[in-house]
Design a protein around this motif. Structure first.
Motif, short mmCIF file in Angstrom:
data_model
loop_
_atom_site.label_atom_id
_atom_site.label_comp_id
_atom_site.label_asym_id
_atom_site.label_seq_id
_atom_site.Cartn_x
_atom_site.Cartn_y
_atom_site.Cartn_z
N THR A 192 -4.65 3.81 -2.22
CA THR A 192 -3.51 3.34 -1.43
C THR A 192 -2.58 4.51 -1.08
O THR A 192 -2.04 4.55 0.02
CB THR A 192 -2.72 2.22 -2.15
OG1 THR A 192 -2.31 2.69 -3.43
CG2 THR A 192 -3.56 0.98 -2.30
N GLU A 193 -2.40 5.42 -2.02
CA GLU A 193 -1.59 6.61 -1.74
C GLU A 193 -2.26 7.48 -0.69
O GLU A 193 -1.61 7.96 0.24
CB GLU A 193 -1.37 7.42 -3.02
CG GLU A 193 -0.43 6.77 -3.99
CD GLU A 193 -0.35 7.54 -5.31
OE1 GLU A 193 -0.74 8.73 -5.35
OE2 GLU A 193 0.09 6.94 -6.30
N TRP A 213 -4.28 6.67 1.68
CA TRP A 213 -4.20 6.05 3.01
C TRP A 213 -2.76 5.77 3.44
O TRP A 213 -2.52 5.28 4.53
CB TRP A 213 -4.99 4.75 3.04
CG TRP A 213 -6.48 4.95 3.03
CD1 TRP A 213 -7.17 6.08 3.36
CD2 TRP A 213 -7.46 3.98 2.68
NE1 TRP A 213 -8.52 5.88 3.22
CE2 TRP A 213 -8.73 4.59 2.81
CE3 TRP A 213 -7.40 2.67 2.27
CZ2 TRP A 213 -9.91 3.93 2.54
CZ3 TRP A 213 -8.58 1.99 2.00
CH2 TRP A 213 -9.81 2.63 2.14
N LEU A 237 -0.64 3.51 2.19
CA LEU A 237 -0.36 2.08 2.22
C LEU A 237 0.76 1.77 1.23
O LEU A 237 0.64 2.01 0.04
CB LEU A 237 -1.62 1.28 1.86
CG LEU A 237 -2.84 1.53 2.74
CD1 LEU A 237 -4.05 0.80 2.17
CD2 LEU A 237 -2.56 1.09 4.17
N GLU A 294 2.48 -1.44 0.72
CA GLU A 294 2.28 -2.73 0.05
C GLU A 294 1.12 -3.45 0.71
O GLU A 294 1.31 -4.39 1.47
CB GLU A 294 3.54 -3.60 0.15
CG GLU A 294 4.57 -3.32 -0.90
CD GLU A 294 5.66 -4.39 -0.92
OE1 GLU A 294 5.74 -5.24 0.00
OE2 GLU A 294 6.43 -4.36 -1.87
N PRO A 295 -0.10 -3.04 0.41
CA PRO A 295 -1.24 -3.67 1.07
C PRO A 295 -1.49 -5.09 0.56
O PRO A 295 -1.04 -5.46 -0.52
CB PRO A 295 -2.41 -2.76 0.67
CG PRO A 295 -1.99 -2.20 -0.66
CD PRO A 295 -0.49 -2.03 -0.57
N LEU A 349 -4.42 -7.20 -0.81
CA LEU A 349 -5.70 -6.85 -1.42
C LEU A 349 -6.58 -8.09 -1.60
O LEU A 349 -6.10 -9.14 -2.02
CB LEU A 349 -5.48 -6.20 -2.79
CG LEU A 349 -4.69 -4.90 -2.81
CD1 LEU A 349 -4.55 -4.40 -4.25
CD2 LEU A 349 -5.35 -3.85 -1.94
N HIS A 399 -3.10 -3.77 -9.43
CA HIS A 399 -1.74 -4.30 -9.29
C HIS A 399 -1.02 -4.38 -10.64
O HIS A 399 0.14 -3.96 -10.75
CB HIS A 399 -1.80 -5.68 -8.62
CG HIS A 399 -0.47 -6.31 -8.45
ND1 HIS A 399 0.58 -5.71 -7.78
CD2 HIS A 399 0.02 -7.51 -8.87
CE1 HIS A 399 1.65 -6.50 -7.80
NE2 HIS A 399 1.32 -7.60 -8.45
N VAL A 415 0.15 -0.87 -8.68
CA VAL A 415 0.08 -0.74 -7.23
C VAL A 415 0.83 -1.92 -6.63
O VAL A 415 0.47 -3.08 -6.89
CB VAL A 415 -1.39 -0.72 -6.73
CG1 VAL A 415 -1.45 -0.77 -5.21
CG2 VAL A 415 -2.13 0.49 -7.27
N VAL A 461 1.70 -4.72 -4.15
CA VAL A 461 0.93 -5.43 -3.12
C VAL A 461 1.79 -6.50 -2.48
O VAL A 461 2.75 -6.99 -3.08
CB VAL A 461 -0.38 -6.05 -3.68
CG1 VAL A 461 -1.29 -4.97 -4.26
CG2 VAL A 461 -0.11 -7.12 -4.70
#
Length: 188
Positions: A2-3, A5, A7, A9-10, A12, A26, A31, A33
């Motif tokens: 995620t870092e 790319w 992102l 708050e993707p 998932l 998460h 992470v 989300v």
């Protein structure tokens, strides 16, 4: 990832062990989300099938088995991932990475590397999930009992649970439209 790319708050979606991975990302790796989908998720242990457990107990037997026999065995097991028969071309695509001696070794490397212990930390924290969560399950899953979805949904505050009638463990293969509709409704 995620870092990498970028992102923030993707949303998932995790299927099978991917469900365990996104829950762990998460809850354990923290992470952030926006939304979370657990699709026929290998999360609550024990989640290995008896066949996988047998391979884990006897990896040398499977590693030394003739590759064509091993391929037939894996293909037969794979056919139980869906409730409806999968098109041969589709099944061939899934099985291609496991073909031949190298594929056999990759399969067994994967099988011996995973355990429900890998998701234990995330399972202990399911009650901490505060983002909208969908637990989506194939009604005919022969690999992870559909009752597992009840247990996962009950452990996550406010989780929404949905069942895909006539779908097995590979629910998106059995019911691509139903899976897509459920995801689109949830992400809308």
């Amino acid at each position: 990832m995620t870092e990498h790319w970028g992102l923030a708050e993707p949303a998932l979606v995790g299927h099978d062990i991917g469900g365990g991975i996104v829950a762990r990302a998460h809850l354990v790796e923290r992470v952030p989300v926006r939304r979370l989908v657990l699709l026929n998720a290998a999360l609550l242990g024990p989640w290995n099938t008896p066949f996988t457990e047998h391979q884990q107990r006897h990896p040398d037997v499977y590693r030394t088995m003739p590759a064509d026999i091993f391929g037939d065995l894996i293909a037969a097991r794979f056919r139980t991932a869906t409730h409806r028969p999968m098109a041969q071309e589709t099944a061939d695509g899934y099985l291609a990475p496991w073909a031949g001696r190298d594929g056999q070794q990759r399969w067994l490397d994967q099988v011996t590397a995973v355990s429900h212990e890998d998701t234990r930390e995330a399972v202990a924290r399911l009650g901490e999930i505060t983002v909208p969560t969908l637990v989506l399950w194939g009604e005919q899953d022969e690999w992870l009992a559909p009752a597992t979805s009840d247990r996962i949904a009950a452990a996550i505050p406010g989780a929404v649970q949905e069942t895909l009638p006539g779908a097995g463990h590979f629910a998106p293969e059995d019911d691509p439209r139903g899976t897509a509709k459920a995801l689109l409704r949830f992400f809308a």
